[in-house]
Write an enzyme that holds these catalytic residues in place. Sequence first.
Site, PDB file in Angstrom:
ATOM      1  N   ARG A 261      -0.405   7.591  16.866  1.00 26.49           N
ATOM      2  CA  ARG A 261      -0.816   8.101  15.559  1.00 26.49           C
ATOM      3  C   ARG A 261      -1.284   9.554  15.678  1.00 26.49           C
ATOM      4  O   ARG A 261      -1.726   9.993  16.730  1.00 26.49           O
ATOM      5  CB  ARG A 261      -1.969   7.253  14.984  1.00 26.49           C
ATOM      6  CG  ARG A 261      -1.606   5.799  14.666  1.00 26.49           C
ATOM      7  CD  ARG A 261      -0.660   5.718  13.495  1.00 26.49           C
ATOM      8  NE  ARG A 261      -0.325   4.347  13.131  1.00 26.49           N
ATOM      9  CZ  ARG A 261       0.740   3.692  13.571  1.00 26.49           C
ATOM     10  NH1 ARG A 261       1.588   4.282  14.417  1.00 26.49           N
ATOM     11  NH2 ARG A 261       0.992   2.458  13.172  1.00 26.49           N
TER      12      ARG A 261
ATOM     13  N   TYR B 164       0.837  -1.208   0.000  1.00 24.45           N
ATOM     14  CA  TYR B 164       0.000   0.000   0.000  1.00 24.45           C
ATOM     15  C   TYR B 164       0.869   1.255   0.000  1.00 24.45           C
ATOM     16  O   TYR B 164       0.645   2.194  -0.772  1.00 24.45           O
ATOM     17  CB  TYR B 164      -0.927   0.003   1.220  1.00 24.45           C
ATOM     18  CG  TYR B 164      -1.701   1.289   1.379  1.00 24.45           C
ATOM     19  CD1 TYR B 164      -2.758   1.596   0.528  1.00 24.45           C
ATOM     20  CD2 TYR B 164      -1.360   2.208   2.375  1.00 24.45           C
ATOM     21  CE1 TYR B 164      -3.461   2.790   0.665  1.00 24.45           C
ATOM     22  CE2 TYR B 164      -2.054   3.395   2.517  1.00 24.45           C
ATOM     23  CZ  TYR B 164      -3.098   3.685   1.660  1.00 24.45           C
ATOM     24  OH  TYR B 164      -3.779   4.867   1.794  1.00 24.45           O
TER      25      TYR B 164
END
Length: 332
Positions: free
Chosen positions: A223, A155
């Site tokens: 994150r 990806y």
Amino acid sequence: MTQDQTDYLKGRHVLITGGAGFIGSNLCEELLNNEVHVVCLDNFATGKRENIQSFLSHPKFTLIEGDIRDLDTCKAACKGIDFVLHQAALGSVPRSIKDPITSNDVNVTGFLNMLVASRDADVKRFIYAASSSTYGDHEALPKVEDTIGKPLSPYAITKYVNELYADIFSGTYGLNTIGLRYFNVFGRRQDPNGAYAAVIPKFVLQFMSHESPFINGDGSYSRDFTYIDNVVQMNILALCTQNQAALNTVYNTAYGQRTTLLELTELLKKHLSKFDKDISKIAIKHRDNRAGDIPHSLASIEKAKKLLGYDPKYDIDSGLKEAVSWYWEHLK
């Protein structure tokens, strides 16, 4: 949108690929609310018809059901288009590890088809969803646009290739492009179901069902979680900027704040407990880290602030408050 942005986009036609998806449908809504002509191209592989159901009767909304892997479909969709917001892609690191060929077909071949179609239709600007996964194994924080590492998944490779192709089309064909490197976007309409569901909607659904969510690793991975309205703001700024120095480059699209997975679960429990107090007592389970995951992610948003005037309004806490309210209303 500001009045200046509304005035600039008045009478324009914007194509949103993946317009029935999570981010795409929010972009459709924002533009339609400001009376911009919107064409949505989606094959509904991951997009959902219910995301755009309320738009179908809007006089300025057009739906084209088709696949970006088909060049003729892309060319038809680009006819009469001023701007492209290219959101169509197969997301998910695990999905790309399981099936790299399909991820490449959609994310690279489909992307190239859209660039060619946009070039041939004299599209004024091509704005595309890039990804923070492009930073790969580069460990320094915060992430700055001009310094990346080695990709860690198929990806990530596809999203880096998108940036390379966009740069070539800018330099060779004069197609103005802007890439937006999304950092862990969350919010209304993000799908909580399926094997590749993002962590926030998945955890929300599990908590609402009184199930213990699994955290990969010890929960210290972090994150830069980014609420959807910040992302919409970035796309509109990219559409409307008149700063020539802001074109043909990439921007981190984030809030600029790091949250660990353990902190995330506590924030989710806090907001969900307002609807169901028993959620505060649900324990968290742990399992092994996932292949291809980077340990930490934090964006520098200085470039976007300087060149685009980006000013994100939602931090993780205020964004989760909005998202949890939406999920409680729509999933119960």
